[in-house]
Write a protein that holds these residues in place. Structure first.
Motif, PDB file in Angstrom:
ATOM      1  N   UNK A 109       7.224 -11.307  -1.580  1.00  0.00           N
ATOM      2  CA  UNK A 109       4.895 -11.498  -1.457  1.00  0.00           C
ATOM      3  C   UNK A 109       4.803 -10.345  -2.010  1.00  0.00           C
ATOM      4  N   UNK A 110       3.555  -9.997  -3.733  1.00  0.00           N
ATOM      5  CA  UNK A 110       3.054  -8.876  -3.547  1.00  0.00           C
ATOM      6  C   UNK A 110       1.690  -8.894  -3.743  1.00  0.00           C
ATOM      7  N   UNK A 111       0.694  -7.718  -3.145  1.00  0.00           N
ATOM      8  CA  UNK A 111      -0.023  -7.255  -2.908  1.00  0.00           C
ATOM      9  C   UNK A 111      -1.122  -7.145  -3.706  1.00  0.00           C
ATOM     10  N   UNK A 112      -1.923  -7.095  -3.829  1.00  0.00           N
ATOM     11  CA  UNK A 112      -3.363  -5.778  -4.764  1.00  0.00           C
ATOM     12  C   UNK A 112      -3.965  -5.332  -3.595  1.00  0.00           C
ATOM     13  N   UNK A 113      -3.714  -3.350  -3.192  1.00  0.00           N
ATOM     14  CA  UNK A 113      -4.136  -3.249  -1.993  1.00  0.00           C
ATOM     15  C   UNK A 113      -4.795  -2.294  -2.170  1.00  0.00           C
ATOM     16  N   UNK A 114      -6.104  -2.319  -1.236  1.00  0.00           N
ATOM     17  CA  UNK A 114      -7.021  -1.212  -1.737  1.00  0.00           C
ATOM     18  C   UNK A 114      -7.610  -0.544  -0.606  1.00  0.00           C
ATOM     19  N   UNK A 115      -6.758   0.761  -0.789  1.00  0.00           N
ATOM     20  CA  UNK A 115      -6.625   2.693   0.041  1.00  0.00           C
ATOM     21  C   UNK A 115      -7.849   3.240   0.004  1.00  0.00           C
ATOM     22  N   UNK A 136      -6.810  -2.477   2.986  1.00  0.00           N
ATOM     23  CA  UNK A 136      -7.541  -3.692   2.549  1.00  0.00           C
ATOM     24  C   UNK A 136      -6.974  -4.173   1.251  1.00  0.00           C
ATOM     25  N   UNK A 137      -6.169  -5.993   1.631  1.00  0.00           N
ATOM     26  CA  UNK A 137      -5.628  -6.585   0.531  1.00  0.00           C
ATOM     27  C   UNK A 137      -6.615  -7.228   0.056  1.00  0.00           C
ATOM     28  N   UNK A 138      -6.633  -6.872  -0.966  1.00  0.00           N
ATOM     29  CA  UNK A 138      -7.477  -7.782  -1.750  1.00  0.00           C
ATOM     30  C   UNK A 138      -7.235  -9.198  -2.539  1.00  0.00           C
ATOM     31  N   UNK A 139      -5.382  -9.202  -3.202  1.00  0.00           N
ATOM     32  CA  UNK A 139      -5.002 -10.360  -3.680  1.00  0.00           C
ATOM     33  C   UNK A 139      -4.168 -10.607  -3.827  1.00  0.00           C
TER      34      UNK A 139
END
Length: 331
Positions: free
Chosen positions: A149-155, A174-177
């Motif tokens: 699993x790979x995610x774009x995460x906002x810090x 915060x997980x975006x996608x």
């Protein structure tokens, strides 16, 4: 005494009951399966195969097969409540505690891995394990290859790509996608067949991005779910977790699901009734995003953060009756 210890309160259904497929992983899927097995014998668990931590991760790295841990948990949930089932459930859930290489490994993970090596096929190994346990149902992997699993995460001040289930599950961002690697993994044909034949398809509860969402990121599986005419339910978590969804309300769970699976329609969104007092937008979100009915019932166990097995089973039973496939004398 906890109601989870009293499964005989809800009588067993006649014959086999409706064909139910429940998707997820870990403790969330365990809760759903323990409830559904009180309503039917025609039960299939479809399990995520992206775990990369603990015993599962070690076996995945060493042997190259699927991570067995979530599959083991699903099998444990399907054990019956007689001496045989209880004993084998304890055995496969037992973890070794030592100063050596076995420390941290569960017996069930090792048994499943051995069966995979002997039979050379994941589903055949799981079916043999189910026979040993006298399981009330079948356990299938959502894909025939191990996934990442790979995610774009906002810090604060940045975006980062986070890889791996164990890392994502504890992220502070915060997980975006989310997406899978490989991006178009193959689904097992047995899993697609189970979905095609199902009367009921259920997603959740469970870790949102690492147990629930991945099923809709396998293209052939997502397509099979979307085109199915079965009753489709989403069982929401009781509350946001401390990890990957720490900053999401339950309404925002639905928003994120719709963003990743915009074509998905649901029949019901199941939620603990207390959540509707805190989040009045839940009903609107369920209707507008998924054309679904919000189904609110008391689901909390006295054990913090857990679904009560009998309350969840009663909720599922009432939902089936409402959908016209109720648990009655025809089974």
């Amino acid at each position: 005494m906890e109601t989870e210890d009293l499964p005989q309160i809800i009588p067993a259904v006649k014959d086999k009951g409706p064909k139910i497929v429940s998707f997820g992983g870990g403790h969330g899927l365990y809760s759903a399966l323990r409830a559904f097995r009180l309503l039917t014998e025609s039960l299939t668990a479809v399990v995520t195969v992206a775990d990369d931590g603990g015993s599962s991760g070690r076996l995945r790295d060493e042997l190259g097969g699927l991570p067995p841990g979530d599959l083991r948990m699903a099998l444990a949930a399907l054990c019956d409540d007689g001496n045989w089932g209880k004993t084998w459930r304890d055995v496969i859930q037992h973890r070794f505690d030592s100063d050596g290489e076995l420390s941290g490994h569960s017996v069930g993970n090792l048994l499943i891995s051995a069966l995979w090596q002997i039979h050379g096929d994941h589903v055949a190994g799981l079916d043999w394990m189910a026979k040993l346990l006298r399981a009330h149902g079948r356990v299938l992997p959502m894909s025939s290859v191990p996934l990442t699993i790979e995610a774009d995460v906002k810090f604060p001040g940045s975006f980062q790509v986070v890889r791996g289930q164990s890392v994502l599950a504890s992220t502070l961002g915060h997980v975006e996608t989310v997406r899978l690697d490989p991006p178009v993994p193959p689904a097992r044909h047995e899993t697609i067949e189970a979905v095609a034949e199902a009367d009921v398809l259920n997603l959740g509860p469970g870790s949102w991005y690492t147990s629930v969402m991945p099923h809709l990121l396998v293209p052939s599986l997502a397509e099979a779910i979307e085109r199915s005419s079965a009753v489709k339910s989403l069982t929401l978590n009781l509350s946001s977790s401390d990890g990957e969804t720490r900053d999401l309300s339950l309404s925002e769970h639905l928003v994120s699901l719709h963003r990743h699976a915009p074509s998905l329609e649901l029949s019901y969104v199941l939620v603990d009734e207390a959540a509707t007092l805190v989040e009045p937008d839940l009903e609107r979100c369920a209707r507008e995003m998924f054309n679904a009915k919000l189904w609110a019932r008391p689901l909390h166990s006295r054990r913090a953060g857990q679904h009560d097995t009998l309350k969840l089973a009663a909720c599922y039973r009432d939902m089936l009756v409402d959908a016209g496939i109720g648990v009655d004398e025809q089974w």
